[in-house]
Design an enzyme around this catalytic site. Structure first.
Site, PDB file in Angstrom:
ATOM      1  N   LYS A  97     -14.439   0.353  -3.745  1.00  0.00           N
ATOM      2  CA  LYS A  97     -15.490   0.756  -2.797  1.00  0.00           C
ATOM      3  C   LYS A  97     -16.594   1.516  -3.531  1.00  0.00           C
ATOM      4  O   LYS A  97     -17.778   1.267  -3.323  1.00  0.00           O
ATOM      5  CB  LYS A  97     -14.913   1.653  -1.696  1.00  0.00           C
ATOM      6  CG  LYS A  97     -13.920   0.964  -0.788  1.00  0.00           C
ATOM      7  CD  LYS A  97     -13.463   1.928   0.299  1.00  0.00           C
ATOM      8  CE  LYS A  97     -12.230   1.415   1.000  1.00  0.00           C
ATOM      9  NZ  LYS A  97     -11.598   2.412   1.852  1.00  0.00           N
ATOM     10  N   GLU A 150       0.824  -1.206   0.000  1.00  0.00           N
ATOM     11  CA  GLU A 150       0.000   0.000   0.000  1.00  0.00           C
ATOM     12  C   GLU A 150       0.864   1.264   0.000  1.00  0.00           C
ATOM     13  O   GLU A 150       0.447   2.317  -0.475  1.00  0.00           O
ATOM     14  CB  GLU A 150      -0.909   0.001   1.242  1.00  0.00           C
ATOM     15  CG  GLU A 150      -2.367   0.182   0.894  1.00  0.00           C
ATOM     16  CD  GLU A 150      -3.293  -0.017   2.070  1.00  0.00           C
ATOM     17  OE1 GLU A 150      -4.301  -0.699   1.875  1.00  0.00           O
ATOM     18  OE2 GLU A 150      -3.041   0.510   3.175  1.00  0.00           O
ATOM     19  N   HIS A 173       7.803 -26.643  -1.087  1.00  0.00           N
ATOM     20  CA  HIS A 173       7.177 -27.772  -1.769  1.00  0.00           C
ATOM     21  C   HIS A 173       6.011 -27.318  -2.632  1.00  0.00           C
ATOM     22  O   HIS A 173       5.244 -28.144  -3.128  1.00  0.00           O
ATOM     23  CB  HIS A 173       6.731 -28.808  -0.724  1.00  0.00           C
ATOM     24  CG  HIS A 173       7.893 -29.357   0.052  1.00  0.00           C
ATOM     25  ND1 HIS A 173       8.454 -30.581  -0.217  1.00  0.00           N
ATOM     26  CD2 HIS A 173       8.631 -28.799   1.052  1.00  0.00           C
ATOM     27  CE1 HIS A 173       9.481 -30.772   0.615  1.00  0.00           C
ATOM     28  NE2 HIS A 173       9.616 -29.702   1.386  1.00  0.00           N
TER      29      HIS A 173
HETATM   30  O1  PA5 Z   1      -3.354   1.335   6.052  1.00  0.00           O
HETATM   31  C1  PA5 Z   1      -4.451   1.792   5.819  1.00  0.00           C
HETATM   32  O2  PA5 Z   1      -4.685   2.993   5.916  1.00  0.00           O
HETATM   33  C2  PA5 Z   1      -5.623   0.894   5.462  1.00  0.00           C
HETATM   34  O3  PA5 Z   1      -5.258  -0.422   5.300  1.00  0.00           O
HETATM   35  C3  PA5 Z   1      -6.663   0.930   6.544  1.00  0.00           C
HETATM   36  O4  PA5 Z   1      -6.067   0.565   7.755  1.00  0.00           O
HETATM   37  C4  PA5 Z   1      -7.827   0.009   6.250  1.00  0.00           C
HETATM   38  O5  PA5 Z   1      -8.367   0.332   5.012  1.00  0.00           O
HETATM   39  C5  PA5 Z   1      -8.871   0.112   7.326  1.00  0.00           C
HETATM   40  O6  PA5 Z   1      -9.303   1.430   7.445  1.00  0.00           O
HETATM   41  P1  PA5 Z   1     -10.057   1.948   8.731  1.00  0.00           P
HETATM   42  O7  PA5 Z   1      -9.136   1.791   9.887  1.00  0.00           O
HETATM   43  O8  PA5 Z   1     -10.371   3.376   8.436  1.00  0.00           O
HETATM   44  O9  PA5 Z   1     -11.297   1.111   8.894  1.00  0.00           O
END
Ligand code: PA5
Length: 437
Positions: A425, A290, A311
């Protein structure tokens, strides 16, 4: 030298020392951007100094709530997704008995931690609700935005379930919310219902938040020493504020993976020889995927559990397309060990192992694999900690977080945003008929 040891000698056949040295000025600039607050996404760099200035009041409240959960709950359900869940699971798995859900309550000393809100699978959800029936339950709902669909849906089910079982007031005493200081639906709900609430600081994004209440409450509730975890992170924080590439293992890791990426090694495989580190690999994949995968750039982060995956994936790693390198995460000392017995009949032909311990055999498997993969054209980086204990893992978390931020800056991306996760989303909301979509 600090707790985490980085070694890139397994990659030396694939890049000249000079290639790393060339990156030195860029690493220094990245360090200055990160520490000076002038880099992209600098509003989200609160995690950099967090181990040096922990919020002691919040920590005391976390410990008190964890002690209550350990006393009154057989199961703690942690509801969250991505950065609001993976860090806690990574560390709980890494630092707990491998089969702790099977230990009796007295040996565990606290609840089993289970997870919800990390998928939309109806079967998973129904199975989970079946399993918590009849067991004393607490819920920790974690969402920074307070609006993420997966955990929000899971919490709607669990809120109703908890209120049916414990009454509204009783449920409120067993629900813990970890969310933004002031924004989001979860914050509003927690205030209205009177849940104990923990704050995710404004300047710390989800995937860098494991050392805040996001990770610390479930980790402490699982019986793990959060002081030791934070002490390890603090030590790493001190060590990795040194801008000198030659002295900073975390920056050396960032530079080595960047140098390999420039040479066409675009996939990085985090490998470990301990099944309990599987979710550490999942946490690491989110952190790097990310943070770096944007603007058409980024290493593809993958993970493997050895020797099991030798494996299944071993053939590809040894012999497939030559665009991957391995980063091996290991601990010097095993949490437990066992010695192979001598067998008078030796029908299985294993007496050559008699008297040797499993940790030694595992380490020889690792060494043999490293040699084979390097020979096959897969460079190897090594990250070692002394033991799979809380202090070492706290240091490892910080080592990887710091390297990730520096890596992102070396790549020329903002390592603290995630614009690419929005489109699915939008589409999902349109398909589900959410107003305004
Ligand atoms: O690292 C990030 O920002 C994302 O992975 C969020 O943690 C994830 O989308 C969950 O978001 P939230 O904590 O707002 O529910």
């Amino acid at each position: 030298m600090g707790i985490v040891k980085f070694d890139c000698s397994g990659a030396s056949a694939f890049m000249a020392r000079g290639e790393l040295d060339c990156l030195e000025p860029y690493v220094r600039l990245a360090h200055e951007a990160l520490h000076g607050g002038a880099g992209a996404g600098s509003d989200y760099t609160g995690w950099v100094e967090l181990p040096r200035r922990p919020d002691m009041d919040e920590l005391a409240r976390i410990k008190a709530c964890a002690a209550k959960i350990r006393g009154d709950s057989d199961v703690l359900v942690v509801i969250g997704i991505g950065g609001s869940y993976l860090g806690a699971r990574a560390l709980i798995d890494a630092l707990s008995h491998s089969f702790y859900p099977l230990l009796d309550r007295a040996r565990r000393g606290g609840p089993i931690v289970l997870y919800a809100g990390n998928s939309l699978s109806p079967a998973y959800f129904a199975d989970l609700l079946e399993c918590v029936e009849g067991r004393e339950l607490s819920v920790n709902v974690v969402s920074k935005s307070g609006t993420t669909t997966e955990p929000a849906v899971a919490f709607r089910f669990f809120k109703e379930y908890m209120e049916r079982r414990y009454g509204r007031a009783g449920a409120a005493k067993r629900i813990y919310a970890t969310t933004d200081r002031s924004r989001g639906a979860l914050k509003g709900l927690a205030g209205a219902e009177g849940y104990e609430t923990f704050v995710i600081p404004d300047d710390i994004g989800g995937r860098y938040s494991v050392l805040t209440a996001v990770g610390l409450l479930p980790i402490a509730a699982a019986g793990i020493d959060v002081d030791a975890l934070l002490a390890g992170a603090r030590e790493a924080c001190e060590e990795y504020r040194n801008p000198d590439l030659a002295e900073n293992g975390s920056y050396a890791y960032a530079a080595a993976r960047n140098a390999l990426y420039r040479k066409g090694y675009s996939t990085e495989l985090l490998v470990a020889y301990e099944p309990c580190l599987r979710f550490f690999g999942e946490w690491w994949k989110q952190l790097y995927g990310e943070s770096e995968g944007k603007d058409g750039k980024g290493l593809f982060p993958a993970s493997a559990e050895f020797t099991a995956d030798l494996h299944s994936m071993g053939q590809y790693i040894q012999d497939g397309r030559r665009n991957l390198f391995e980063t091996a995460l290991s601990a010097d000392a095993p949490r437990k060990n066992a010695v192979v017995a001598h067998d008078a009949d030796d029908i299985d032909g294993l007496n050559f192992l008699a008297g040797k311990d499993l940790d030694y055999i595992n380490k020889m498997a690792a060494r043999g694999t490293l040699e084979a993969h390097v020979e096959g054209g897969a460079p190897n980086l090594s990250v070692r900690v002394p033991a799979l204990d809380a202090e070492s893992m706290g240091a490892a978390v910080y080592f990887f977080e710091k390297a990730c931020a520096i890596s992102g800056y070396l790549l020329g991306v903002n390592p603290f945003d995630q614009p690419g996760v929005e489109l699915y989303k939008k589409n999902m909301f349109r398909l589900l008929g959410k107003p305004g979509h």
